[in-house]
Design a protein around this motif. Structure first.
Motif, PDB file in Angstrom:
ATOM      1  N   CYS A 118      -1.473  -8.505   2.811  1.00  0.00           N
ATOM      2  CA  CYS A 118      -0.671  -7.438   2.403  1.00  0.00           C
ATOM      3  C   CYS A 118       0.121  -6.897   3.564  1.00  0.00           C
ATOM      4  O   CYS A 118      -0.507  -6.546   4.441  1.00  0.00           O
ATOM      5  CB  CYS A 118      -1.508  -6.593   1.705  1.00  0.00           C
ATOM      6  SG  CYS A 118      -2.426  -7.134   0.240  1.00  0.00           S
TER       7      CYS A 118
ATOM      8  N   SER B   3       0.968  -4.031   4.585  1.00  0.00           N
ATOM      9  CA  SER B   3       0.719  -2.845   4.788  1.00  0.00           C
ATOM     10  C   SER B   3      -0.543  -2.377   5.254  1.00  0.00           C
ATOM     11  O   SER B   3      -1.530  -3.028   5.414  1.00  0.00           O
ATOM     12  CB  SER B   3       0.892  -1.895   3.285  1.00  0.00           C
ATOM     13  OG  SER B   3       0.905  -0.729   3.271  1.00  0.00           O
TER      14      SER B   3
ATOM     15  N   SER C 233       3.125  -1.728  -6.056  1.00  0.00           N
ATOM     16  CA  SER C 233       3.177  -1.337  -4.610  1.00  0.00           C
ATOM     17  C   SER C 233       4.524  -1.352  -4.330  1.00  0.00           C
ATOM     18  O   SER C 233       5.441  -1.607  -4.978  1.00  0.00           O
ATOM     19  CB  SER C 233       2.101  -2.120  -3.487  1.00  0.00           C
ATOM     20  OG  SER C 233       2.772  -3.245  -3.553  1.00  0.00           O
ATOM     21  N   THR C 234       4.941  -0.901  -2.956  1.00  0.00           N
ATOM     22  CA  THR C 234       6.074  -1.180  -2.329  1.00  0.00           C
ATOM     23  C   THR C 234       6.244  -1.996  -1.224  1.00  0.00           C
ATOM     24  O   THR C 234       7.192  -2.305  -0.506  1.00  0.00           O
ATOM     25  CB  THR C 234       6.662   0.070  -1.951  1.00  0.00           C
ATOM     26  OG1 THR C 234       5.870   0.800  -0.691  1.00  0.00           O
ATOM     27  CG2 THR C 234       6.663   1.355  -2.765  1.00  0.00           C
ATOM     28  N   TRP C 235       5.230  -2.755  -1.132  1.00  0.00           N
ATOM     29  CA  TRP C 235       5.215  -3.867   0.089  1.00  0.00           C
ATOM     30  C   TRP C 235       4.864  -5.312  -0.341  1.00  0.00           C
ATOM     31  O   TRP C 235       4.331  -5.387  -1.554  1.00  0.00           O
ATOM     32  CB  TRP C 235       4.201  -3.471   1.000  1.00  0.00           C
ATOM     33  CG  TRP C 235       3.037  -2.809   0.420  1.00  0.00           C
ATOM     34  CD1 TRP C 235       2.730  -1.364   0.698  1.00  0.00           C
ATOM     35  CD2 TRP C 235       1.608  -3.248  -0.243  1.00  0.00           C
ATOM     36  NE1 TRP C 235       1.789  -0.916  -0.044  1.00  0.00           N
ATOM     37  CE2 TRP C 235       1.120  -1.961  -0.533  1.00  0.00           C
ATOM     38  CE3 TRP C 235       1.376  -4.510  -0.455  1.00  0.00           C
ATOM     39  CZ2 TRP C 235      -0.351  -2.210  -1.289  1.00  0.00           C
ATOM     40  CZ3 TRP C 235       0.122  -4.455  -1.000  1.00  0.00           C
ATOM     41  CH2 TRP C 235      -0.665  -3.513  -1.488  1.00  0.00           C
TER      42      TRP C 235
ATOM     43  N   GLY D  36       6.625  -9.754  -4.451  1.00  0.00           N
ATOM     44  CA  GLY D  36       7.406  -8.454  -3.955  1.00  0.00           C
ATOM     45  C   GLY D  36       8.185  -7.729  -5.062  1.00  0.00           C
ATOM     46  O   GLY D  36       8.962  -8.348  -5.468  1.00  0.00           O
ATOM     47  N   GLY D  37       7.383  -6.444  -5.523  1.00  0.00           N
ATOM     48  CA  GLY D  37       8.080  -5.929  -6.745  1.00  0.00           C
ATOM     49  C   GLY D  37       8.305  -6.633  -7.833  1.00  0.00           C
ATOM     50  O   GLY D  37       7.333  -7.512  -8.311  1.00  0.00           O
TER      51      GLY D  37
ATOM     52  N   SER E 299      -0.642  11.024   0.795  1.00  0.00           N
ATOM     53  CA  SER E 299       0.787  10.549   0.966  1.00  0.00           C
ATOM     54  C   SER E 299       1.355  11.806   1.271  1.00  0.00           C
ATOM     55  O   SER E 299       1.215  13.052   1.175  1.00  0.00           O
ATOM     56  CB  SER E 299       1.255   9.798  -0.308  1.00  0.00           C
ATOM     57  OG  SER E 299       1.611  10.628  -1.507  1.00  0.00           O
TER      58      SER E 299
END
Length: 281
Positions: free
Chosen positions: A13, A15, A80-82, A100-101, A216
């Motif tokens: 991952c 991240s 997620s965003t990664w 991814g996405g 966050s």
């Protein structure tokens, strides 16, 4: 690798572990999580849902390792965003899936003897999505798609990982492509920063997710002085707005005022409940 080679898999991952942890919980699988270089984490499955049917018992079916890992990578990436890179291998093949996405995953496969059976375009898409250098890195990846009698599937995966070291990936010791799942788990667990990810029910999953959000950039607006100030302002603005709308028989303004008050009340209640929990002040 040959026909008797063990089956194994890794999830890489892009991240930090703190961001990966809450999403990994939602897979509902036992895994080990560890840092894997600058801005990377690795998830090592402890279970083997792809194992042979004879080992699983009568009436239970097994899925190919590439299908299982592809599903896990897609689930992690959507939540997620990664990007998430799944590496897998068995006695016949080895390969990767990059998710991814909501974009269509991209992947490549080699036979056990290293024979490429994927599409060359997949490597270029892989490099583009990970932000690799379009010249030296792409050239190194394209070399993995050309015949090489000296390179088996395990060597191909090592070559892929060598390219990724240029963008910060460094696998912990003991995580080598081609090893069986048990050896990978032992290798990951030996690291001082490794932690176990295990499904503990939806309640704990929600708590972990809330912890991640609170840590966050949104955290100060969910809990603490800023959150209480925002909730108080919503209550203070909502009540006169609702009364003003009621006096003018305007359902829209009444609804807007009620919504502000509801948000304010929920914000205060959330701050209080979380503050009284085991992690609260």
């Amino acid at each position: 690798m040959d026909a008797t080679s063990p089956v194994g898999a890794l999830l890489l991952c892009r991240s930090e572990p703190d961001a990966v942890r809450p999403v990994a919980h939602l897979l509902r699988e036992r895994m080990l999580l560890a840092p894997a270089g600058d801005g990377w984490s690795v998830l090592v499955p402890e279970g083997t849902p792809w194992q042979d049917r004879r080992e699983r018992g009568a009436g239970e079916s097994a899925e190919p390792v590439d299908r299982v890992l592809g599903g896990w990578a897609a689930a992690l990436a959507v939540g997620s965003t990664w990007p998430v890179l799944a590496l897998w291998w068995d006695g016949d093949r080895a390969g990767y899936t990059l998710a991814g996405g909501f974009r269509r995953p991209v992947g490549y496969v080699w036979l056990a003897d290293g024979t490429p059976v994927g599409e060359d375009e997949a490597m270029r898409t892989f490099a583009e999505r990970l932000g690799l250098d379009p010249v030296p890195d792409v050239q190194a990846l394209e070399a993995l798609t050309r015949p090489d009698p000296q390179a088996d599937a395990r060597t191909r995966l090592r070559g892929l990982l060598a390219v990724l070291t240029r963008i910060g990936l460094t696998l912990p010791a003991g995580l080598d492509p081609g090893e069986p799942a048990a050896a990978l788990t032992a290798g990951a667990g030996a690291g001082p920063e490794a932690e176990r990810i295990a499904w503990a029910g939806w309640r704990d999953a929600v708590r972990v997710e809330l912890d991640a959000v609170e840590n966050s950039r949104m955290g100060p607006w969910m809990r603490g002085p800023r959150a209480r100030a925002l909730a108080g302002a919503q209550l203070a603005a909502g009540l006169p707005l609702a009364l003003w709308g009621a006096g003018r028989r305007s359902g829209g303004w009444v609804f807007a005022g009620a919504l502000l008050m509801a948000h304010g009340a929920l914000g205060l209640a959330y701050d209080r409940i979380r503050g009284e929990g085991p992690d609260g002040a």
